[in-house]
Design a protein around this motif. Structure first.
Motif, PDB file in Angstrom:
ATOM      1  N   UNK A 447      36.544  13.966 -31.101  1.00 60.04           N
ATOM      2  CA  UNK A 447      36.487  14.330 -32.518  1.00 60.04           C
ATOM      3  C   UNK A 447      36.166  13.142 -33.413  1.00 60.04           C
ATOM      4  N   UNK A 448      36.483  11.931 -32.982  1.00 61.46           N
ATOM      5  CA  UNK A 448      36.227  10.752 -33.816  1.00 61.46           C
ATOM      6  C   UNK A 448      34.930  10.044 -33.443  1.00 61.46           C
ATOM      7  N   UNK A 449      34.161  10.641 -32.525  1.00 60.45           N
ATOM      8  CA  UNK A 449      32.928   9.971 -32.068  1.00 60.45           C
ATOM      9  C   UNK A 449      31.924   9.783 -33.194  1.00 60.45           C
ATOM     10  N   UNK A 450      31.881  10.701 -34.157  1.00 59.57           N
ATOM     11  CA  UNK A 450      30.895  10.601 -35.225  1.00 59.57           C
ATOM     12  C   UNK A 450      31.378   9.861 -36.449  1.00 59.57           C
ATOM     13  N   UNK A 451      32.597   9.325 -36.433  1.00 55.70           N
ATOM     14  CA  UNK A 451      33.138   8.609 -37.587  1.00 55.70           C
ATOM     15  C   UNK A 451      32.697   7.152 -37.585  1.00 55.70           C
ATOM     16  N   UNK A 452      32.797   6.476 -38.740  1.00 57.84           N
ATOM     17  CA  UNK A 452      32.496   5.041 -38.763  1.00 57.84           C
ATOM     18  C   UNK A 452      33.282   4.300 -37.686  1.00 57.84           C
ATOM     19  N   UNK A 453      32.646   3.321 -37.079  1.00 56.50           N
ATOM     20  CA  UNK A 453      33.221   2.652 -35.908  1.00 56.50           C
ATOM     21  C   UNK A 453      34.585   2.050 -36.191  1.00 56.50           C
ATOM     22  N   UNK A 454      34.760   1.438 -37.379  1.00 55.75           N
ATOM     23  CA  UNK A 454      36.048   0.803 -37.675  1.00 55.75           C
ATOM     24  C   UNK A 454      37.160   1.842 -37.865  1.00 55.75           C
ATOM     25  N   UNK A 455      36.794   3.018 -38.408  1.00 58.56           N
ATOM     26  CA  UNK A 455      37.792   4.078 -38.572  1.00 58.56           C
ATOM     27  C   UNK A 455      38.184   4.644 -37.212  1.00 58.56           C
ATOM     28  N   UNK A 456      37.193   4.921 -36.382  1.00 58.42           N
ATOM     29  CA  UNK A 456      37.481   5.444 -35.051  1.00 58.42           C
ATOM     30  C   UNK A 456      38.344   4.480 -34.252  1.00 58.42           C
ATOM     31  N   UNK A 457      38.042   3.171 -34.361  1.00 58.36           N
ATOM     32  CA  UNK A 457      38.834   2.168 -33.643  1.00 58.36           C
ATOM     33  C   UNK A 457      40.273   2.126 -34.145  1.00 58.36           C
TER      34      UNK A 457
END
Length: 538
Positions: A447-457
């Motif tokens: 679900x977080x694959x399409x979010x900004x990288x820093x947010x997903x991390x």
């Protein structure tokens, strides 16, 4: 106890276990009051702590696995030592051990309230478990010793009903105090209740124990049970965060299995074991305890995650979450005495089949709500149906267990049944936590694959907090990330409720196969003596 604290039926009960000179109606009422309030200490504590967990996570910075240990450290010691608590009551006096347990529980509750970090809280909760192991079996054994068999069904029904009322008020008041003050009040609320129990028990409750309940305590059995359960709980709780192949996790699992195997070997060799295997030859005792193991696994595991969903996903306050189970408890209050009377009139088999079947339907309904569900349409139907099923089952279950053994083993019977219900909860919370992680983490990653990288991390680094994951409100993608967290949590929650429903169904099957349809104590297989003058079991 001093002679000034003895009551008229003390001496007969000390000599014979069941009263040769029956307790008066007034004494029976005081016994019920002490038993209800004492049991409520443990019941209220469990329900309030579940409501307090989100606040504990937030204020102490705890992961969900540390939050599990807040529950598990208490439940583990309680489950492992309940059998010892029941045996101590049969040997030393049920009121005496009950009083000691209430005092330890109260002091540990104070230590919980004063904890400054999650590690201190976990340690204090473990001590609370020791106190609970002494008071919980004593509360039921006091009733069995004060009431004749033909009155126990209604007595246990009254105990279940009024324990339900105190259990209802506790989370509601506790949630209010948590919202207004601090999570520490989830534990401090125990102190005035404990003081009342101590006063009633000391002044009004007759002592009871069985004259033949002598012999050494089964310390090796208690240590092995604690080590075995502790190893398995560590394995299931820590594996999702440390890794299933981590050395500490694998070693814990090996120690847990080995200790439980050793427990069985040691118990079979003990002259006076805390778990007399001869009791399991009694059909009703074995069937009722298997039902207990399955049904309370469903209940303990399911109700651990329900408040987390209500508070962290649905957005309810601690007060509202504490009130969410009121229908469950009020239904138990309204019907438990009636259900206890069913055993006296018709036998236990039918309610022990029907009750778990209805509870299974309740769990199934609780699996339906999504991430933005209304309590009234999404959760209330399942909570009410679950309460109906448990109301039909609990009093007949307790009466069946206590009537299936001889008078000199009622403390042990109570300990075994309570221990199994707690073991079921301990293992279910641990296993369900692993199940939640197995579903939550892949869903969250996708679900977080399409979010900004820093947010997903940032989300992934907090994955062990489950639905308590927090991000700065103004950060890019924070709202989408929060929605992804909630969706992943609900996916795991639904699996947990489905498994709980399956366990409840299995418990109904256990009743159908093994519980005899009798209201009074069935003719039991003799508990064979291994040494002259001593019985197996206290």
């Amino acid at each position: 106890m001093t002679t000034t604290s003895r009551l008229p039926c003390d001496e007969a009960s000390v000599r014979h276990g069941d009263q040769e000179t029956p307790c008066s109606a007034s004494q029976k009422r005081w016994v019920l009051a002490a038993s209800i309030l004492g049991s409520s200490l443990a019941f209220v504590d469990g329900t309030i702590v579940n409501v307090a967990l989100p606040a504990i996570q937030r204020e102490l910075g705890a992961s969900v696995y540390q939050a599990q240990w807040v529950v598990e450290s208490y439940a583990l010691l309680l489950a492992a030592l309940l059998l010892v608590g029941g045996a101590l009551g049969d040997r030393l006096g049920r009121r005496r051990v009950f009083l000691i347990g209430v005092a330890i529980f109260a002091l540990a509750s104070l230590a919980c309230a004063l904890s400054q970090n999650v590690q201190q809280l976990i340690a204090a909760r473990a001590v609370q478990g020791v106190g609970g192991a002494l008071l919980v079996p004593g509360s039921l054994a006091l009733i069995s010793a004060a009431f004749p068999e033909d009155e126990r069904g209604r007595a246990f029904g009254t105990w279940a009903a009024f324990s339900g009322i105190t259990s209802a008020l506790g989370p509601l008041l506790g949630g209010y105090l948590i919202d207004r003050l601090s999570w520490a009040w989830a534990f401090a609320i125990n102190l005035p209740l404990a003081a009342i129990v101590l006063a009633i028990s000391w002044l009004r409750v007759p002592e009871s124990r069985h004259g033949e309940a002598t012999g050494p305590l089964d310390v090796p059995g208690a240590l092995l049970a604690t080590l075995g359960l502790g190893g398995l709980v560590f394995f299931f709780v820590e594996a999702p965060s440390r890794g299933w192949n981590a050395p500490a996790v694998v070693i814990a699992a090996a120690i847990g299995v080995a200790a439980l195997v050793a427990f069985v070997v040691v118990e079979r060799a003990q002259r006076v074991p805390m778990l007399p295997f001869e009791l399991l030859r009694r059909r009703n005792f074995a069937g009722a305890n298997l039902l207990t193991l399955l049904l309370y696994a469903a209940l303990g595991g399911g109700l651990f995650f329900l408040p987390l969903n209500l508070i962290q996903v649905q957005g309810l306050s601690a007060t509202a979450a504490g009130a969410a189970l009121l229908p469950f408890i009020l239904i138990m209050f309204a019907l438990s005495r009636w259900a206890g009377g069913l055993v006296d009139r018709q036998g236990a088999r039918r309610p022990l089949i029907v009750g778990p079947l209805i509870a299974a339907a309740g769990f199934a309904l609780l699996a339906l709500p999504g991430t933005a569900a209304s309590y009234w349409t999404g959760f209330l139907p399942g909570v009410a149906i679950l309460g109906l099923g448990m109301a039909i089952a609990v009093a007949p279950l307790t009466t069946t267990v206590m009537n299936s053994v001889d008078a000199d083993a009622i403390g042990t019977a109570s300990g075994v049944n309570n221990a199994l219900s707690r073991v079921a909860g301990v293992l279910a919370i641990a296993v369900f936590g692993a199940l939640m992680a197995a579903v939550f983490e892949p869903r969250l990653r996708a679900a977080t694959a399409g979010l900004p990288e820093e947010v997903a991390a940032a989300v992934w680094q907090q994955r062990d907090r489950l639905a308590a994951i927090e991000l700065p409100a103004g950060s890019p993608g924070a709202q989408q990330a929060q929605a992804a967290v909630h969706e992943a949590f609900v996916a795991g929650y639904r699996w947990i409720m489905v498994v709980s429903a399956a366990l409840a169904l299995a418990s109904a099957g256990a009743a159908a196969l093994w519980v005899e349809n009798v209201g009074q104590r069935p003719a039991a297989a003799p508990v064979h003596r291994r040494a002259k003058g001593s019985r197996l079991g206290p």
